[in-house]
Design a protein around this motif. Structure first.
Motif, short mmCIF file in Angstrom:
data_model
loop_
_atom_site.label_atom_id
_atom_site.label_comp_id
_atom_site.label_asym_id
_atom_site.label_seq_id
_atom_site.Cartn_x
_atom_site.Cartn_y
_atom_site.Cartn_z
N GLN A 22 29.56 36.89 42.95
CA GLN A 22 28.14 36.88 43.23
C GLN A 22 27.39 36.03 42.21
N ARG A 23 27.30 36.51 40.98
CA ARG A 23 26.61 35.74 39.93
C ARG A 23 27.57 34.85 39.15
N PHE A 24 28.85 35.17 39.19
CA PHE A 24 29.84 34.44 38.39
C PHE A 24 29.99 33.00 38.90
N SER A 25 29.97 32.04 37.98
CA SER A 25 30.18 30.63 38.30
C SER A 25 31.40 30.12 37.55
N PHE A 26 32.27 29.43 38.25
CA PHE A 26 33.43 28.80 37.61
C PHE A 26 32.99 27.49 36.97
N GLN A 27 33.24 27.34 35.68
CA GLN A 27 33.01 26.07 35.01
C GLN A 27 34.14 25.10 35.40
N ARG A 28 34.00 23.83 35.04
CA ARG A 28 35.03 22.85 35.39
C ARG A 28 36.38 23.29 34.81
N HIS A 29 37.38 23.36 35.67
CA HIS A 29 38.69 23.86 35.25
C HIS A 29 39.76 23.31 36.20
N TYR A 30 41.00 23.61 35.89
CA TYR A 30 42.12 23.23 36.75
C TYR A 30 43.08 24.40 36.84
N HIS A 31 44.01 24.33 37.79
CA HIS A 31 45.05 25.33 37.94
C HIS A 31 46.41 24.66 37.76
N LEU A 32 47.39 25.44 37.37
CA LEU A 32 48.77 24.95 37.32
C LEU A 32 49.43 25.04 38.68
N ASP A 33 48.92 25.93 39.53
CA ASP A 33 49.48 26.15 40.86
C ASP A 33 48.54 25.60 41.93
N PHE A 34 49.04 25.53 43.16
CA PHE A 34 48.16 25.30 44.30
C PHE A 34 47.32 26.55 44.53
N SER A 73 28.32 30.54 43.93
CA SER A 73 27.79 31.05 45.19
C SER A 73 26.49 30.34 45.54
N VAL A 74 26.29 30.11 46.82
CA VAL A 74 25.03 29.54 47.31
C VAL A 74 24.02 30.65 47.55
N LEU A 75 24.48 31.79 48.03
CA LEU A 75 23.62 32.91 48.40
C LEU A 75 23.57 33.96 47.30
N ALA A 76 22.46 34.66 47.21
CA ALA A 76 22.33 35.73 46.22
C ALA A 76 23.33 36.85 46.47
N SER A 77 23.75 37.01 47.71
CA SER A 77 24.72 38.06 48.05
C SER A 77 26.15 37.68 47.69
N GLY A 78 26.38 36.42 47.28
CA GLY A 78 27.71 35.99 46.85
C GLY A 78 28.58 35.52 48.01
N TYR A 79 29.85 35.35 47.72
CA TYR A 79 30.83 34.96 48.74
C TYR A 79 32.13 35.71 48.50
N GLN A 80 32.90 35.88 49.57
CA GLN A 80 34.19 36.56 49.48
C GLN A 80 35.29 35.57 49.86
N THR A 81 36.41 35.69 49.19
CA THR A 81 37.51 34.76 49.42
C THR A 81 38.86 35.44 49.27
N LYS A 82 39.81 34.98 50.06
CA LYS A 82 41.21 35.37 49.92
C LYS A 82 41.97 34.11 49.52
N VAL A 83 42.75 34.20 48.45
CA VAL A 83 43.38 33.01 47.88
C VAL A 83 44.89 33.21 47.76
N PHE A 84 45.64 32.16 48.11
CA PHE A 84 47.07 32.07 47.81
C PHE A 84 47.22 31.24 46.54
N SER A 85 47.89 31.75 45.53
CA SER A 85 48.26 30.97 44.34
C SER A 85 49.75 30.68 44.46
N LEU A 86 50.12 29.41 44.61
CA LEU A 86 51.47 29.04 45.02
C LEU A 86 52.11 28.08 44.02
N ASN A 87 53.34 28.38 43.64
CA ASN A 87 54.09 27.50 42.75
C ASN A 87 54.28 26.14 43.40
N PRO A 88 53.92 25.04 42.72
CA PRO A 88 53.98 23.70 43.35
C PRO A 88 55.38 23.29 43.80
N GLN A 89 56.40 23.58 42.98
CA GLN A 89 57.76 23.20 43.34
C GLN A 89 58.23 23.97 44.58
#
Length: 265
Positions: A22-34, A73-89
């Motif tokens: 909701q209020r949390f914002s991700f700063q510029r970052h990267y992931h090791l996985d997909f 988030s664009v909206l004050a109510s936030g957003y919901q997400t389901k994420v797969f974190s996958l080993n690249p190899q």
């Protein structure tokens, strides 16, 4: 209210995330996985490769390893997400059995494809459940990702980025072996046969962030992996080079939106 639930699966190559930001914002970052995310409610904006993307319910977001991005988030109510974190190899071998040295990549970071969204949503739900056999969980990812690979994926030789006389992969290996130790700019520069000034300038131009920010993220990504394996937060802090528990907890929460203790539940 912020919420992020990280789940392990039977496969070490697949982790699942259910989150409401909701209020949390991700700063510029990267992931090791997909990271393949499904926007299930609300709207999100993020910067990626110089472009701004506005995604909403029904969109699939694909973040490839080492690609810088942010998110809020664009909206004050936030957003919901389901994420797969996958080993690249693992993901690359799933997509390309004929050449194990090639890596899978995707042609665009955002998909508006209801069929793929529905397939991946169902896969996420099934892998999060407790009533599937091992064989089912082995087979389901191939079925679930098959259309994604076919319509939007491609395989190619890994991209090699050079810094002086070394590649960024060699640099990453050095850091992995010394991740619990203080790492000096002079060490990294010497490894690449560059002066510290040259190294810092070339590194930022190549990776899009300073060596310090890149190393900090690498340590936190590794910390998340160790926490998911069941290591205590205190152990993990020292294993990844944080010598102050409070500093580790603060940095972890800034980057992931949850505490180390919450990540290990």
């Amino acid at each position: 209210m912020e919420h992020a639930n990280y789940r392990n699966t039977i496969s070490e190559s697949i982790n699942l995330i259910d989150a409401h930001y909701q209020r949390f914002s991700f700063q510029r970052h990267y992931h090791l996985d997909f990271h393949i995310g499904l926007i299930t409610q609300g709207e999100q904006k993020f910067q990626h490769k110089g472009s701004t993307h506005h995604v909403q319910q029904g969109h699939v977001v694909i973040m490839q390893p080492d690609e810088l991005h942010d998110g809020h988030s664009v909206l004050a109510s936030g957003y919901q997400t389901k994420v797969f974190s996958l080993n690249p190899q693992w993901l690359s071998s799933l997509a390309n059995e004929s050449n194990s040295h090639n890596m899978v990549s995707f042609r665009q970071p955002v998909l508006s494809d209801p069929v793929i969204f529905r397939q991946l949503y169902q896969l996420h739900q099934l892998l999060a459940g407790q009533n599937l056999s091992q064989l089912a969980k082995d087979c389901l990812p191939l079925e679930g990702f098959e259309r994604l690979f076919k319509h939007y994926g491609q395989t190619q030789a890994p991209t090699i980025h050079n810094l002086g006389t070394q590649s960024t992969e060699i640099l990453k290996e050095f850091i992995w072996h010394n991740i619990d130790l203080p790492i000096r700019l002079e060490q990294l520069a010497s490894l690449c046969d560059l002066t510290p000034t040259q190294f810092q300038r070339h590194f930022k131009a190549t990776m899009g962030m300073s060596p310090y920010a890149w190393l900090s993220r690498l340590r936190l990504e590794y910390a998340m992996k160790l926490l998911r394996e069941g290591h205590s937060a205190t152990q993990v802090a020292y294993q990844v080079g944080f010598y102050d528990q409070a500093h580790f907890t603060k940095a972890f929460k800034i980057n992931f939106g949850i505490t180390p203790k919450q990540a290990s539940l």
